[in-house]
Design a protein around this motif. Structure first.
Motif, PDB file in Angstrom:
ATOM      1  N   SER A   1     -13.938  81.907   6.378  1.00 50.86           N
ATOM      2  CA  SER A   1     -13.412  80.535   6.312  1.00 50.86           C
ATOM      3  C   SER A   1     -12.840  80.098   7.653  1.00 50.86           C
ATOM      4  O   SER A   1     -12.122  80.855   8.296  1.00 50.86           O
ATOM      5  N   ARG A   2     -13.179  78.861   8.042  1.00 51.88           N
ATOM      6  CA  ARG A   2     -12.648  78.267   9.271  1.00 51.88           C
ATOM      7  C   ARG A   2     -13.174  76.841   9.411  1.00 51.88           C
ATOM      8  O   ARG A   2     -14.136  76.462   8.763  1.00 51.88           O
ATOM      9  N   GLU A   3     -12.529  76.063  10.284  1.00 50.09           N
ATOM     10  CA  GLU A   3     -13.012  74.720  10.565  1.00 50.09           C
ATOM     11  C   GLU A   3     -14.113  74.818  11.606  1.00 50.09           C
ATOM     12  O   GLU A   3     -14.018  75.590  12.559  1.00 50.09           O
ATOM     13  N   VAL A   4     -15.157  74.021  11.417  1.00 50.24           N
ATOM     14  CA  VAL A   4     -16.290  74.054  12.346  1.00 50.24           C
ATOM     15  C   VAL A   4     -16.773  72.630  12.611  1.00 50.24           C
ATOM     16  O   VAL A   4     -16.721  71.777  11.736  1.00 50.24           O
ATOM     17  N   THR A   5     -17.223  72.399  13.830  1.00 51.24           N
ATOM     18  CA  THR A   5     -17.834  71.128  14.217  1.00 51.24           C
ATOM     19  C   THR A   5     -19.308  71.407  14.477  1.00 51.24           C
ATOM     20  O   THR A   5     -19.645  72.311  15.234  1.00 51.24           O
ATOM     21  N   VAL A   6     -20.172  70.625  13.827  1.00 52.84           N
ATOM     22  CA  VAL A   6     -21.615  70.776  14.004  1.00 52.84           C
ATOM     23  C   VAL A   6     -22.132  69.520  14.686  1.00 52.84           C
ATOM     24  O   VAL A   6     -21.890  68.410  14.217  1.00 52.84           O
ATOM     25  N   ARG A   7     -22.839  69.707  15.796  1.00 55.17           N
ATOM     26  CA  ARG A   7     -23.432  68.569  16.520  1.00 55.17           C
ATOM     27  C   ARG A   7     -24.939  68.596  16.305  1.00 55.17           C
ATOM     28  O   ARG A   7     -25.578  69.626  16.503  1.00 55.17           O
ATOM     29  N   SER A   8     -25.476  67.433  15.921  1.00 55.21           N
ATOM     30  CA  SER A   8     -26.903  67.334  15.678  1.00 55.21           C
ATOM     31  C   SER A   8     -27.343  65.881  15.677  1.00 55.21           C
ATOM     32  O   SER A   8     -26.554  64.989  15.351  1.00 55.21           O
ATOM     33  N   SER A   9     -28.604  65.663  15.984  1.00 55.41           N
ATOM     34  CA  SER A   9     -29.171  64.319  15.921  1.00 55.41           C
ATOM     35  C   SER A   9     -29.319  63.853  14.473  1.00 55.41           C
ATOM     36  O   SER A   9     -29.588  62.688  14.221  1.00 55.41           O
ATOM     37  N   LEU A  10     -29.103  64.737  13.515  1.00 54.89           N
ATOM     38  CA  LEU A  10     -29.172  64.366  12.100  1.00 54.89           C
ATOM     39  C   LEU A  10     -28.045  63.429  11.685  1.00 54.89           C
ATOM     40  O   LEU A  10     -28.155  62.704  10.718  1.00 54.89           O
ATOM     41  N   PHE A  11     -26.929  63.471  12.404  1.00 49.70           N
ATOM     42  CA  PHE A  11     -25.744  62.732  12.005  1.00 49.70           C
ATOM     43  C   PHE A  11     -25.647  61.408  12.757  1.00 49.70           C
ATOM     44  O   PHE A  11     -25.837  61.369  13.965  1.00 49.70           O
ATOM     45  N   ALA A  12     -25.298  60.360  12.049  1.00 50.17           N
ATOM     46  CA  ALA A  12     -25.143  59.038  12.678  1.00 50.17           C
ATOM     47  C   ALA A  12     -24.088  59.078  13.773  1.00 50.17           C
ATOM     48  O   ALA A  12     -24.234  58.452  14.812  1.00 50.17           O
ATOM     49  N   SER A  13     -23.016  59.837  13.559  1.00 55.49           N
ATOM     50  CA  SER A  13     -21.941  59.915  14.548  1.00 55.49           C
ATOM     51  C   SER A  13     -22.145  61.077  15.530  1.00 55.49           C
ATOM     52  O   SER A  13     -21.259  61.375  16.303  1.00 55.49           O
ATOM     53  N   SER A  14     -23.258  61.754  15.471  1.00 53.07           N
ATOM     54  CA  SER A  14     -23.669  62.887  16.301  1.00 53.07           C
ATOM     55  C   SER A  14     -22.955  64.193  15.983  1.00 53.07           C
ATOM     56  O   SER A  14     -23.390  65.242  16.422  1.00 53.07           O
ATOM     57  N   GLU A  15     -21.856  64.170  15.202  1.00 51.31           N
ATOM     58  CA  GLU A  15     -21.235  65.436  14.810  1.00 51.31           C
ATOM     59  C   GLU A  15     -20.492  65.309  13.489  1.00 51.31           C
ATOM     60  O   GLU A  15     -20.090  64.231  13.091  1.00 51.31           O
ATOM     61  N   LYS A  16     -20.371  66.459  12.815  1.00 54.39           N
ATOM     62  CA  LYS A  16     -19.635  66.555  11.555  1.00 54.39           C
ATOM     63  C   LYS A  16     -18.621  67.669  11.698  1.00 54.39           C
ATOM     64  O   LYS A  16     -18.914  68.717  12.254  1.00 54.39           O
ATOM     65  N   VAL A  17     -17.421  67.433  11.190  1.00 53.69           N
ATOM     66  CA  VAL A  17     -16.378  68.455  11.170  1.00 53.69           C
ATOM     67  C   VAL A  17     -16.135  68.791   9.707  1.00 53.69           C
ATOM     68  O   VAL A  17     -15.981  67.898   8.880  1.00 53.69           O
ATOM     69  N   PHE A  18     -16.148  70.078   9.376  1.00 55.74           N
ATOM     70  CA  PHE A  18     -15.873  70.471   8.007  1.00 55.74           C
ATOM     71  C   PHE A  18     -15.189  71.823   7.956  1.00 55.74           C
ATOM     72  O   PHE A  18     -15.197  72.580   8.921  1.00 55.74           O
ATOM     73  N   LYS A  19     -14.573  72.103   6.830  1.00 55.95           N
ATOM     74  CA  LYS A  19     -13.911  73.383   6.594  1.00 55.95           C
ATOM     75  C   LYS A  19     -14.912  74.291   5.910  1.00 55.95           C
ATOM     76  O   LYS A  19     -15.293  74.070   4.764  1.00 55.95           O
ATOM     77  N   ALA A  20     -15.385  75.292   6.632  1.00 54.14           N
ATOM     78  CA  ALA A  20     -16.337  76.240   6.075  1.00 54.14           C
ATOM     79  C   ALA A  20     -15.568  77.265   5.244  1.00 54.14           C
ATOM     80  O   ALA A  20     -14.524  77.747   5.666  1.00 54.14           O
ATOM     81  N   ARG A  21     -16.076  77.551   4.062  1.00 55.33           N
ATOM     82  CA  ARG A  21     -15.484  78.582   3.208  1.00 55.33           C
ATOM     83  C   ARG A  21     -16.378  79.805   3.232  1.00 55.33           C
ATOM     84  O   ARG A  21     -17.610  79.683   3.240  1.00 55.33           O
ATOM     85  N   ALA A  22     -15.774  80.983   3.249  1.00 57.97           N
ATOM     86  CA  ALA A  22     -16.532  82.228   3.284  1.00 57.97           C
ATOM     87  C   ALA A  22     -17.536  82.267   2.139  1.00 57.97           C
ATOM     88  O   ALA A  22     -17.179  82.025   0.985  1.00 57.97           O
ATOM     89  N   GLY A  23     -18.803  82.523   2.465  1.00 55.83           N
ATOM     90  CA  GLY A  23     -19.854  82.614   1.476  1.00 55.83           C
ATOM     91  C   GLY A  23     -20.451  81.285   1.055  1.00 55.83           C
ATOM     92  O   GLY A  23     -21.454  81.253   0.353  1.00 55.83           O
TER      93      GLY A  23
END
Length: 96
Positions: free
Chosen positions: A48-70
């Protein structure tokens, strides 16, 4: 923790996919791309941890979310495959 999807994809790899990439920080990543752009991304966290994912898939170019283990996150969200429904319960002879 910042993860960038396909930051340096060679032009000769215009279309393709990869499964099971291990990313720093304890993530497993599956990516499908076409015309040099990510079309589908699946990320599974091993802790578990917070992660930022950058990709052309996102309108804002990045998503921030709290990843949970598993837990697994996927984009685009509409393409998520729903779990199969539970099979019908068989009735015992005495329940009939």
């Amino acid at each position: 923790m910042v993860r960038q999807i396909l930051p340096a994809l060679p032009a000769s790899w215009a279309d393709g996919s990869v499964r099971g990439l291990r990313a720093r920080g304890g993530f497993t990543v599956d990516i499908e791309w076409a015309a040099g752009q990510a079309r589908r991304v699946v990320i599974t966290a091993s802790r578990s941890r917070e992660v930022t994912v950058r990709s052309s898939l996102f309108a804002s170019s990045e998503k921030v979310f709290k990843a949970r283990a598993g837990a697994t996150r996927w984009w685009p969200r509409a393409e998520r495959t729903a779990p199969s429904p539970a099979p019908p319960r068989r009735r015992a002879p005495w329940d009939r």
